[in-house]
Design a protein around this motif. Structure first.
Motif, short mmCIF file in Angstrom:
data_model
loop_
_atom_site.label_atom_id
_atom_site.label_comp_id
_atom_site.label_asym_id
_atom_site.label_seq_id
_atom_site.Cartn_x
_atom_site.Cartn_y
_atom_site.Cartn_z
N PRO A 1 4.30 13.90 -11.96
CA PRO A 1 3.05 13.73 -11.23
C PRO A 1 3.23 13.06 -9.86
O PRO A 1 2.33 13.10 -9.03
CB PRO A 1 2.23 12.83 -12.16
N GLU A 2 4.39 12.48 -9.62
CA GLU A 2 4.57 11.75 -8.37
C GLU A 2 4.78 12.71 -7.20
O GLU A 2 5.53 13.66 -7.29
CB GLU A 2 5.79 10.82 -8.44
N ALA A 3 4.12 12.42 -6.07
CA ALA A 3 4.36 13.20 -4.86
C ALA A 3 5.66 12.75 -4.21
O ALA A 3 6.39 13.54 -3.62
CB ALA A 3 3.21 13.02 -3.88
N LYS B 1 8.71 -0.33 -2.20
CA LYS B 1 9.05 1.05 -1.86
C LYS B 1 9.41 1.21 -0.39
O LYS B 1 9.54 2.32 0.12
CB LYS B 1 7.90 2.00 -2.23
N GLY B 2 9.46 0.09 0.29
CA GLY B 2 9.93 0.14 1.67
C GLY B 2 8.97 0.79 2.64
O GLY B 2 9.40 1.42 3.62
N CYS C 1 3.01 6.93 -3.67
CA CYS C 1 4.04 7.05 -2.63
C CYS C 1 4.19 5.72 -1.89
O CYS C 1 3.26 4.91 -1.84
CB CYS C 1 3.64 8.09 -1.60
N PRO C 2 5.32 5.55 -1.22
CA PRO C 2 5.48 4.40 -0.34
C PRO C 2 4.36 4.38 0.71
O PRO C 2 4.07 5.40 1.33
CB PRO C 2 6.82 4.66 0.35
N GLY C 3 3.71 3.26 0.83
CA GLY C 3 2.69 3.12 1.85
C GLY C 3 1.34 3.71 1.50
O GLY C 3 0.41 3.69 2.32
N CYS C 4 1.19 4.21 0.30
CA CYS C 4 -0.12 4.75 -0.12
C CYS C 4 -1.12 3.61 -0.17
O CYS C 4 -0.87 2.57 -0.78
CB CYS C 4 0.00 5.39 -1.49
N GLY C 5 -2.26 3.81 0.44
CA GLY C 5 -3.25 2.75 0.49
C GLY C 5 -3.88 2.40 -0.85
O GLY C 5 -4.50 1.34 -1.01
N HIS C 6 -3.71 3.28 -1.83
CA HIS C 6 -4.39 3.06 -3.11
C HIS C 6 -3.98 1.73 -3.76
O HIS C 6 -4.79 1.07 -4.41
CB HIS C 6 -4.08 4.21 -4.07
#
Ligand SMILES: Cc1ncc(C[n+]2csc(CCOP(=O)(O)OP(=O)(O)O)c2C)c(N)n1
Ligand SMILES: Cc1ncc(C[n+]2csc(CCOP(=O)(O)OP(=O)(O)O)c2C)c(N)n1
Ligand code: SF4
Ligand code: SF4
Ligand code: SF4
Ligand code: SF4
Ligand code: SF4
Ligand code: SF4
Ligand SMILES: [Mg+2]
Ligand SMILES: [Mg+2]
Lengths: 274, 378, 178, 71, 378, 274, 178, 71
Positions: G43-45, D18-19, A21-26
């Protein structure tokens, strides 16, 4: 090395952008890992990256090494087979808090106990991300998850110190905000001969953040910045100052104990000679 | 050719000897009666040949580490019994989907659950086929003697490497624990299959099958081919895919490894079938009991014979059907309450009358039980 | 099917009767015969009744367990009670002299011998009762020779105990011949 | 192999961005912002001090100090 | 009788609602797509009715804790999907042998291994029967709609308590995740079975069956009967036994719970079978697809009908056989590569020509696939 | 209470003698447990004893309580279900070193983490007894087992301290020789509200003893007597004096943290009232 | 089989199209109709193409997925490309105006509307694009009334956002009617 | 309920005794020994000080300070 070169050297860049996701720390942690590998100058063919199942466990698929995406929780057990079979291989396990410490908790303590030369990087976002926000063994007491609608009554593991207690000879914790320190710890962990673990605090804005009203990815990064203090600095702080703080830093670094696969190799060498 | 060594050997010991002859270099497992001697023997012998043994924290870790060993390029094995076999199921599916060669031994004891841990049984035969979730290819073998334990372990390794799939060896406790005379073949008498490696100079497509090959070639980790292995459905490059087309191609290829190669995979034995009017179907130690019974019945002029599946999965369908058409009656004898019997029934359909003799109380059949049953159904 | 000799050795777990079975089977194989050894035991590591069966034959052996019991050995009462059934009316029964046999027992020959006390008292090591028993059986089983049995015993026991075990065998022979 | 900081310039891969806004928030010089599609934008290249903080924390490898060679 | 509530509900939600209506008081599990909503719903609702929810460290612990809850006297459930179902196998056998009531839900996704985690499948149907080692009784149910998810969960609990055995509910992902209209029955419309407790004043024989009872009565721990439960074979008092006689009695009684009560256990549905010349056998969401196809085919005058097993284990053998004799052809349609098909084939024998339509690539059949197949086999 | 009364009150004495070997330490520990229960005056109907699989795990079958013999390693998971369902029940888990710390290691650390009110008594004989002498996670480095024919290269867990690190609020170690102290610790553990663990060092003369030439059961008991020193006494000892010694004693006793099943009950009580 | 209306809503994970499908299905059920909602996702959230399908009928619905697509909605190009196939030649296509439709598309009516920008710019909350879309669809699906849809929306959204969501609906209605 | 030590006497349950010798070894007064069957035997009842060490350590519940009532 320029970052663009770093990415094209170590990442399977045609597979990017990744699914996170956007901003995911991974992504920040994954970035740190390749930086650490570059700093160590490792031969890519002699590096294996193993993961279990979870958002975090998708990382190896993007990384240009020998990569293995296994079953939920079992990465360390697969990795143990690889390391024992090929003691010269640098074996790195990437795991989530759930993968490493819920279903995979036993393999974690046993790999630590054996002091087998595997580096485990736990992407700890305090939640099960992949399955949509259930509480994990590191979800803080009182926080919410989809399976903790009334607040979590479990108490969280301190993964780095649990690993140390089980026998890990290098154990450290850092966060996605402290990315330079993270690179440094990961580098030391990979260079370490015995079992090493870096607990890398990540952020999951999508589930943990939303369930617990932690705000945007940026807000969560700011939280990491403000809440984590180095163990050494903490020694000089008052209890009031430490209120609400979490500790990061290197908790254990013991280079005296023999590494497991090397010990086994000695048996082989002895018996083969005979 | 040097003289073969003749000795008394235990079934589990013969399994280790066969595995070493086949080139086993890695064993990971967790002790459980009545399979433990396989781990013990491997622990003793592997380092002598430069191999590795590890006792893991449980059976799940045992198979996982064994798969890891195989991925690292070593012929690998794990061994267990019922409860541990149940625990290994998830990762059996992993090895099947990711196409990792592996030999899994399940020395069958009395189940279900902890059941009758020191008693024999054949109650895990259907589990070998259906124990893990999802459709997947299965090869399972049931030896009947110490000598067969040796040779079938060799064959299990050969098939695992040739077909890139886990192969399950399913001796019952009687075969695993009994000791009998074996003539150990010399190394040059055995055909050993080593997994095919990528062709140098060619682009390596980890899950692409080269023209003329049976399965994708397998590079060991560390051999210079950096690729991805996953338990998700994946494309030819090994990367996860949600494409139903690619998933369909993959699963069909996996299943075809079995269905297109039945002749190579299936092994069975017939005893006095040529003029038989009654066919006994039995395998493992139960087949020995049946053979003894057949001899007694023949002595009385009763025309009974036996078809003994050695490969139990894929089941020898054609051979059974052909014989079923010849005989009037088929009697399946198993040390369980009717498992392979269901497959025999499916195959035989209405071609012959089907009968069953089974038990699951920890005690074995004696030949007279079978004699009696045959006379009953006559 | 050729000539087949079937024996069952029984006692309590830890008395080494499975080892005894193995040794007899090995002696048979070394003599060029066929042999098969099986066992059955309970959950107890020590104590509890356990049995080992050996079939010796000059031909292939299909069914691996005893059908027609030619020789039965028991070192404990429990084991005797549990496992004596099936003895051939012409078969041989060998029991430790501490054991009471069923009143209605039908057997060809019955030997009640001080096997355990020979081991404990004469040899000073209860643990070699199984070897004494092997000595006894060697004298009773036609197809086995003392040489083959002794070879098989010495190949299986720890180096430091060779003399003790050899004495145990000899005491066993003597028990039958006296 | 690696160039001196001065020679490098911030590059942005809008396909990967991804902004999330992390780079924007932690840029010490506040020279980054969003474009119309919600992706990152270099608003003030002049004042970028090439500290690499954005690169360090971008979860998506989407912003980095690239070469002057305009790769 | 108050008015029934009508609403849109998800299959997994209906499972929780049904469980609560049946008296569920304990849920222990571990999240996994596509079953997680069952855990989440239980976490939310159980404390409201005085029940308990716990998320355990893995699926093995999930089923173990659920068994513990049941032993403590609570109606208990666990829920999972393929990989977790594989992990639960050992303890499913435990519950079967120790006779602990328990409902296990497996919302089936695409397998094997991690497979296609967000896609539907019906690939665990044979595993439900054979996944654990050793012979053991099995009851498995496959609902086709949200409403059925509700009622069949109630029935699963009732059967689990009545037969003292684990009951496996096997919706496919489509049924688990789809939302549709449901009329929730009022509490007084449901028949709820509560486990029979020991008769006061009588000596309690934990595994002895009282005259007239179906199974041994079950005291909860803490209710004043101190007894022993084990996964070893045991005597009537619950203590371990190596007696083959007692083991035989036990296993035979376990299996007879199923075989003697087929009528009570088996549930199936027929659609337009009376004049059918072709019979489709399908279950779960696939049966809905088949029904749609049947309507299309009927519109063209093709006499096709359907037998839909709701109880998939024990399989409705008699009903299938009876209809097989009536029709010319049987077409089994499954979202796998041929699992229940094998059972149908075994049952049907040569009574009708057997055909199969299956896939395991993550995509579902559309009605036109079935229409086409029926026309092919016509 | 006289021992004979103790035995007839708490043991299923018609099932005795038990299956354990002559001199097996497990019987001594089992004896201590019933003594502790008697001292606490517990209602037998309100005590559940759960075990896994192993020689040690046979104990509950002899004890006259609600008793449950489960699958290998899973006792704590079953016990968690029972305790959560019935918070008033005293739940005691009897487990072997293999059962508790090999296959069952994950359940151990998670039960400890939750601080659920279960008392675990680990019968630690440093070996897998039931399966005939394979090395376990507590077999000392260098010792032999049937699967460690060249000496064990694993390093052993310190079970009591591992449990404490994972979150157990009472953790102690004692030995089959120190049977009075053992009774005392077990008593305190059972009385403790949260998760408690007593690591009871046992002896297995049959396998561990024989494989490692430790002599008879008596010799092994003497070894326990001489090798174990109390943590408190150890503080006053020199490194030389501590050479070859093992520590016993109480390592953790924290009565402040809430017990898990009681915490959950609070949620139930709150929601039911609403 | 009665009258059946089949729709597919698609976009990227996180845009709330599954919720939109649920709301439409609930509105239908509250109107006394039958409805079924299914979904498919990767699989994407967040991100990745996802779709929700809704079938509304006045009779029993057997096959739960779309066979004859009467209405297709897409909020992203990816989703449009992936899921538009199967649209009935007389069907309705609704896409965000940022999307380019296939040149050879055959449909009864095509609406290219500024759904996302209405949410982001007009309403200041990109997150309600799905509710704007619901407003649009309400106007295009005969069997649904504004009242039923509004009721279903308000029952599903957080308390504090009722006004915002009502405005989003109204903007959606307006997009069609202008 | 419990009697005073003096009233108690060592009892032996030979059916349960497995002859491990632990009680014998750790009896402070060395009053115990083996019988002919390898089971424990009270050799010197006089000198038993009723310390209960034997009972404490017997793994088999086979030796204990029983009642004087000769139960
Ligand atoms: C055996 C098994 N159980 C459960 C799952 C479902 N599952 C997939 S990932 C996951 C948890 C992931 O959490 P974590 O390891 O913290 O990784 P994250 O997604 O948070 O990065 C679960 C429960 C599974 N795939 N396999
Ligand atoms: C799933 C499973 N794996 C393995 C076994 C075999 N097994 C039974 S007990 C045991 C180990 C016992 O060791 P420990 O727990 O230390 O108990 P002890 O016998 O030493 O008292 C093993 C490996 C089993 N019963 N089930
Ligand atoms: S769900 Fe959470 S952990 Fe997973 S990719 Fe999204 S933000 Fe990251
Ligand atoms: S390099 Fe530093 S100053 Fe330049 S854009 Fe990045 S964070 Fe801002
Ligand atoms: S941190 Fe990366 S993904 Fe986030 S806005 Fe900046 S460039 Fe884009
Ligand atoms: S094998 Fe060891 S642990 Fe088991 S009963 Fe015998 S002495 Fe005790
Ligand atoms: S009570 Fe004391 S003195 Fe008496 S026999 Fe027992 S140990 Fe010896
Ligand atoms: S300690 Fe017990 S078992 Fe051992 S010799 Fe003494 S009385 Fe017998
Ligand atoms: Mg996580
Ligand atoms: Mg042990």
């Amino acid at each position: 090395m320029k970052n663009s070169e770093l990415v094209s050297k170590y990442m399977r860049d045609s597979r990017l952008p990744h699914i996170w996701c956007p901003g995911c720390g991974h992504g920040i942690i994954m970035h740190s890992i390749i930086r650490a590998i570059e700093n160590l100058g490792l031969d890519k063919d002699k590096v294996t990256i193993v993961s279990g199942i979870g958002c975090s466990s998708r990382a190896p698929g993007y990384m240009d090494f020998n990569t293995l995406h296994t079953t939920h929780g079992r990465a360390l057990a697969f990795a143990t087979g690889i390391k024992l079979a090929k003691p010269d291989m640098k074996v790195i396990v990437i795991s989530g808090d759930g993968d490493a410490s819920a279903i995979g908790g036993n393999h974690l303590i046993h790999a630590a106990r054996r002091n087998i030369g595997i580096t485990t990087i736990v992407f700890n976002n305090n939640i099960y991300g992949m399955t949509g926000g259930q509480y994990s063994p590191t979800t803080p007491h009182g926080d919410f998850g989809t399976t903790a609608p009334y607040g979590n009554i479990d108490r969280p593991f301190d993964i780095a110190n649990l690993a140390a207690a089980a026998g890990a000879t290098y154990a450290a914790r850092t966060t996605a905000f402290h990315a330079t320190q993270m690179t440094n710890y990961i580098q030391k962990a990979i260079a370490h001969e015995g079992f090493s673990l870096v607990e890398a605090i990540s952020v999951c804005p999508t589930y943990y953040g939303r369930k617990n009203k932690k705000g945007s990815a940026v807000a969560m990064m700011n939280f990491l910045k403000e809440s984590f203090v180095d163990v050494k600095a903490a020694e000089r702080m008052t209890p009031e100052q430490l209120q609400g703080k979490f500790l990061m830093g290197e908790f254990k670094h013991n280079t005296q104990l023999p590494e497991y696969s090397a010990e086994y190799q000695k048996i082989v060498d002895r018996l083969r000679k005979e | 050719m040097s003289k073969r060594i003749v000795k008394l050997m235990q079934g589990n010991e013969a399994c280790v000897a066969g595995a070493l002859a086949a080139g086993m270099k890695f064993f990971a497992g967790y002790p459980i009666t009545p399979s433990t001697e396989i781990a013990e023997g491997s622990a003793e012998k592997l380092p002598e040949v430069g191999g590795k043994f590890i006792q893991m924290e449980d059976e799940i870790a045992g198979i996982a580490a064994a798969i890891g060993g195989s991925i690292a390029g070593f012929k690998s094995m794990t061994a267990t019994s019922g409860p541990g076999f149940s625990l290994k199921q998830e990762n059996i599916g992993y090895a099947a989907l990711a196409e990792i060669p592996l030999v899994i031994v399940n020395v069958m004891r009395g189940g279900p659950s902890t059941g009758l841990p020191t008693s024999p049984g054949q109650g895990d035969v259907m589990q070998a086929m259906w124990g893990t979730h999802g459709d997947h290819p299965v090869i399972a073998i049931s030896p009947q003697s110490v000598t067969e334990m040796y040779y079938e372990t060799v064959r299990a390794f050969n098939l695992a490497e040739k077909y890139r799939t886990p192969v399950i060896l399913m001796p019952d406790e009687v075969v695993g624990h009994m000791r009998e005379r074996i003539e150990i073949p010399n190394a040059d008498e055995l055909e050993i299959f080593d997994r095919l490696k990528p062709v140098e100079g060619e682009d390596y497509i980890p899950y692409g099958v080269r023209e003329g090959d049976l399965v994708p070639r397998m590079a060991g980790f560390g051999e210079g081919y950096r690729y991805h292995i996953t338990g998700l459905f994946h494309d030819d490059m090994g990367f996860p895919t949600n494409s139903t087309v690619k998933a369909g191609v993959k699963i069909n290829r996996l299943m075809a490894k079995i269905t297109d190669n039945l002749e190579d995979l299936i092994s069975y034995d017939e005893y006095l079938m040529d003029d038989a009017e009654i066919m006994i179907v039995a395998y493992g130690s139960t087949a020995r009991t049946a053979k003894n019974a057949i001899n007694k019945l023949r002595a009385e002029g009763i025309k009974v014979g036996m078809l003994r599946p050695i490969t139990i999965w894929p089941y020898p369908v054609e051979a059974t059907l052909a014989r079923a058409k010849q005989v009037n009656k088929v009697l399946v004898v198993e040390h369980n309450l009717g498992q392979l019997m269901l497959e025999v029934e499916r195959v035989v359909k209405s071609e012959a009358e089907l009968h069953f003799l089974g038990r699951a109380d920890g005690d074995v059949f004696v030949p007279s039980d079978i004699v009696k049953k045959v006379k009953e159904v006559l | 099917m050729g000539n087949q000799f079937e024996l069952r050795l029984s006692g309590s777990g830890g008395q080494g009767l499975i080892l005894a079975g193995i040794i007899l089977a090995e002696a048979a194989i070394n003599s060029g015969l066929n042999a098969i050894q099986t066992q059955s035991y309970g959950p107890e590591a020590r104590g509890g009744a356990s049995k080992a069966e050996v079939i010796i034959s000059d031909a292939e052996i299909d069914f691996p367990k005893v059908q027609d019991l030619n020789l039965f050995l028991a070192l404990t009462q429990d084991a005797c009670d549990k496992y004596i059934k099936g003895i051939n009316p012409n078969g041989i029964v060998v029991v430790d002299d501490s054991i009471t046999l069923p009143a209605d027992l039908k057997a060809g020959k019955i030997y009640s011998l001080p096997i355990i006390s020979t081991a404990t008292d004469k040899l000073g090591k209860g643990i070699v009762a199984n070897i004494v028993a092997i000595g006894v059986l060697t004298e009773l089983i036609d197809v086995l020779t003392r040489e083959q049995v002794e070879g098989a015993v010495l190949a299986r026991v720890p180096k430091g105990t060779i003399d003790l075990n050899r004495s145990a065998l000899i005491e066993g022979y003597a028990l039958v011949n006296n | 192999m690696s160039k001196s900081k001065e020679q490098l310039e911030i590059k942005i891969n809008k396909n990967w961005c991804k902004g999330c806004g992390i780079c924007i928030a932690f840029c010490p010089k506040k020279v980054l912002g969003f474009d119309d599609n919600g992706k990152v934008n270099m608003n003030d290249r002049e004042n970028c001090i090439k500290c690499g903080q954005c690169e360090l924390r971008c979860p998506d490898f989407a912003i980095f100090l690239g070469g002057i060679d305009n790769e």
